[in-house]
Design a protein around this motif. Structure first.
Motif, PDB file in Angstrom:
ATOM      1  N   LYS A  29       0.825  -1.212   0.000  1.00  0.00           N
ATOM      2  CA  LYS A  29       0.000   0.000   0.000  1.00  0.00           C
ATOM      3  C   LYS A  29       0.860   1.262   0.000  1.00  0.00           C
ATOM      4  O   LYS A  29       0.383   2.349   0.305  1.00  0.00           O
ATOM      5  N   GLY A  30       2.154   1.091  -0.313  1.00  0.00           N
ATOM      6  CA  GLY A  30       3.054   2.246  -0.337  1.00  0.00           C
ATOM      7  C   GLY A  30       2.674   3.218  -1.447  1.00  0.00           C
ATOM      8  O   GLY A  30       2.120   2.821  -2.474  1.00  0.00           O
TER       9      GLY A  30
ATOM     10  N   GLY B 149       2.723  -3.547  -5.157  1.00  0.00           N
ATOM     11  CA  GLY B 149       2.952  -2.170  -4.706  1.00  0.00           C
ATOM     12  C   GLY B 149       3.746  -1.341  -5.683  1.00  0.00           C
ATOM     13  O   GLY B 149       4.085  -0.203  -5.407  1.00  0.00           O
ATOM     14  N   LYS B 150       4.069  -1.898  -6.858  1.00  0.00           N
ATOM     15  CA  LYS B 150       4.878  -1.128  -7.821  1.00  0.00           C
ATOM     16  C   LYS B 150       4.105  -0.821  -9.097  1.00  0.00           C
ATOM     17  O   LYS B 150       4.663  -0.730 -10.177  1.00  0.00           O
ATOM     18  N   GLY B 151       2.784  -0.744  -8.993  1.00  0.00           N
ATOM     19  CA  GLY B 151       1.971  -0.392 -10.157  1.00  0.00           C
ATOM     20  C   GLY B 151       1.732  -1.557 -11.091  1.00  0.00           C
ATOM     21  O   GLY B 151       1.129  -1.389 -12.147  1.00  0.00           O
ATOM     22  N   ALA B 152       2.214  -2.755 -10.741  1.00  0.00           N
ATOM     23  CA  ALA B 152       2.078  -3.902 -11.653  1.00  0.00           C
ATOM     24  C   ALA B 152       1.171  -4.982 -11.090  1.00  0.00           C
ATOM     25  O   ALA B 152       0.924  -5.979 -11.746  1.00  0.00           O
TER      26      ALA B 152
ATOM     27  N   ILE C  89       6.424  -0.172 -15.001  1.00  0.00           N
ATOM     28  CA  ILE C  89       6.259  -1.627 -15.115  1.00  0.00           C
ATOM     29  C   ILE C  89       7.624  -2.277 -15.348  1.00  0.00           C
ATOM     30  O   ILE C  89       7.926  -3.340 -14.804  1.00  0.00           O
ATOM     31  N   GLU C  90       8.472  -1.604 -16.134  1.00  0.00           N
ATOM     32  CA  GLU C  90       9.810  -2.168 -16.408  1.00  0.00           C
ATOM     33  C   GLU C  90      10.620  -2.276 -15.112  1.00  0.00           C
ATOM     34  O   GLU C  90      11.307  -3.270 -14.884  1.00  0.00           O
ATOM     35  N   ARG C  91      10.517  -1.250 -14.256  1.00  0.00           N
ATOM     36  CA  ARG C  91      11.258  -1.304 -12.979  1.00  0.00           C
ATOM     37  C   ARG C  91      10.750  -2.464 -12.116  1.00  0.00           C
ATOM     38  O   ARG C  91      11.527  -3.185 -11.501  1.00  0.00           O
TER      39      ARG C  91
END
Length: 544
Positions: free
Chosen positions: A43-44, A161-164, A381-383
């Motif tokens: 949830k960051g 938590g990283k948009g993916a 998404i790549e990260r």
């Protein structure tokens, strides 16, 4: 001479020492840790970073944030180093490492205020770090590259938590397939063998793994075939054109016949080069250098699919994917040097022509075609994908996993508290402080999810005291659950590296009691303009 001051440092230099220097450094390091703390966990929140050129990066990856932030203070830079090391070693857990380092320094400051000497704190921290490493290892379980479902869970945890996470099933499938394709016999994973090609203009779930290579180039001549089945691939890293002479030479032509003869000879030489390629049986050519216009014509006539100016790194990946050898001399090209692929074709992706080499028998290099709506989405998404690839690779190399969701930190903290009570002397306080500092991870997970951190921490401790070693925090439902059963797992190395790196950098910062800052040159502002309580002129080792 009586009473005359003696100047050791150059005029304009500043010196801060003792408690002031320590609190100055600790404050800078805590500020950096605080900057990334809100990005921790599923949830960051994300950070938007705008550089001096106006380029925007939106991410919640700790290492990326700290890299993009223009940090001047040398103690703060040491926390950035922790995140960078974590990223280089494991690929994930960068925020965790930075947050633990900041919390260790915060706890150390409280001990310094109680008149405990920094050397004693450093000694206690080293003891605790060593003990913590051993405790984490006892919590680890084994995994092999055959455990696909477990590897999928590891990948999913790294991406959450990283948009993916909305597409994590699709992406995790791609990640695990890519990594298992390139693992060698010794279980080593070379990330250079995976190529990620980004193209804007489709949904994320349309991303795909290519068991072969994608080359962001089109064929050199329109008359060449667009599609070659059962491809025999020549990888040439010399130019298919006439070379200039190595010595200065002058050709004197006195009649039109001589000129025609000269041109005919040039054409024949180029035709000979093309003939050598086609005689080897190659019907696809990837050339690292240029291909002459005349050579393009002859290659097209021979029905050969050719691509020029392919990057060196792509040539090496093509060699691994197709089994072909890189040829430097066209005179020596043979059928044994050729690589094989079921299909080489040119496709239009996102408005650009790209060459796909697919159907390789045993590809030791693969490509991932990543799709997304906008540049920023696809970069984010790549990260996430890179983190997942690295983490799955580390899990296969080490074959050890621990549960996530803050469960290892709570368990280690509990055991360290028990260990502290066996010590005599002031180190006991430092070990206790280290244990409390580790609890910042579950506390932050709860805070970032909008839960009460104290209630959640108490509930976690209660479960662990009952012997439930894998109990962690489910931030979606706000309750404590078994993280193994929930599939929230990470490689052991993520935790051991984060704890070690954080402890070492905290100890190093604690041991500094004197800051000598040289005189600032006329250009540019001093570090004191940027960080509160910092001596003018910046500090040693600062990039000014």
């Amino acid at each position: 001479m009586a009473g005359q001051p003696i100047f050791i440092l150059r005029e304009g230099s500043q010196r801060t020492r003792g408690r002031e220097a320590q609190s100055n450094n600790i404050m800078a390091a805590k500020a950096v840790a605080e900057a990334v703390r809100t990005t921790l966990g599923p949830k960051g929140m994300d950070k938007m970073l705008v550089d001096s050129l106006g380029d925007v990066v939106i991410t919640n990856d700790g290492a990326t944030i700290l890299k993009e932030m223009d940090i001047e203070h040398p103690a703060a830079k040491m926390i950035v180093e922790v995140a960078k090391t974590q990223d280089a070693e494991v690929g994930d857990g960068t925020t965790t490492a930075a947050v633990i380092a900041g919390e260790l320094l915060k706890k150390a400051e409280e001990l310094i205020d109680q008149d405990i000497h920094p050397t004693i704190i450093a000694s206690g921290y080293r003891l605790a770090s060593e003990k913590a490493g051993g405790i984490v290892k006892t919590l680890a379980r084994s995994v092999t590259k055959a455990d696909r479902n477990v590897l999928m869970s590891i990948s999913g945890t790294a991406m959450t938590g990283k948009g993916a996470e909305a597409n994590k099933d699709v992406l995790s499938n791609i990640v695990v397939s890519a990594i298992t394709s390139i693992v060698d016999e010794d279980n080593k994973v070379d990330m250079d063998n995976i190529k990620i090609e980004k193209k804007v203009g489709a949904r994320i779930e349309e991303s795909q793994l290519i068991e072969g290579m994608i080359i962001d180039k089109e064929r050199v001549h329109t008359n060449m075939p667009k599609k070659v089945e059962n491809a025999k691939i020549a990888l040439i890293n010399t130019a298919i054109e006439l070379k200039d002479t190595e010595v200065d030479a002058e050709i004197s032509i006195t009649s039109p016949e001589q000129l025609q003869s000269f041109l005919d000879q040039e054409e024949k030489m180029i035709k000979d080069m093309v003939d050598k390629v086609s005689k080897s049986g190659a019907n696809v050519v990837f050339c690292q250098k240029g291909i002459d216009d005349m050579a393009q014509h002859y290659l097209a006539k021979a029905g050969v699919f050719a691509v020029r100016r392919v990057k060196k790194s792509d040539m090496q990946k093509l060699s691994k994917a197709t089994g072909g050898k890189l040829v430097t001399n066209l005179d020596e090209i043979t059928q044994a040097d050729l690589g094989n692929a079921a299909l080489v074709e040119e496709k239009k992706i996102g408005g650009d022509e790209m060459t796909f080499v697919t159907g390789c028998k045993n590809p030791k290099a693969v490509s991932i075609l990543l799709r997304g709506g906008t540049e920023h989405v696809i970069d984010n998404i790549e990260r996430a994908l890179n983190d997942a690839l690295r983490v799955v690779g580390v899990a296969i190399e080490d074959e050890k996993l621990v549960a996530g969701g803050g469960s290892p930190e709570v368990e280690v903290a509990l055991r360290l508290q028990e260990f502290a009570s066996t010590l005599s002397g002031r180190e006991q306080l430092a070990v206790k402080a280290f244990a409390e500092a580790l609890e910042i991870i579950p506390r932050t997970l709860a805070e970032n999810a909008g839960l009460d951190p104290i209630d959640m921490l108490m509930e976690l401790r209660a479960h662990h005291e009952k012997g439930q070693k894998t109990a962690g925090l489910n931030v979606y439902e706000g309750k404590v659950i078994d993280m193994w059963e929930a599939g929230v797992v990470e490689p052991l190395r993520v935790k051991t590296q984060a704890i070690n790196a954080a402890a070492e950098s905290a100890v190093m910062i604690l041991r500094i009691d004197d800051i000598i800052a040289s005189r600032q040159g006329p250009a540019g502002p001093s570090g004191a303009d940027m960080v509160p309580n910092m001596p003018p002129g910046g500090m040693p080792g600062m990039d000014m």
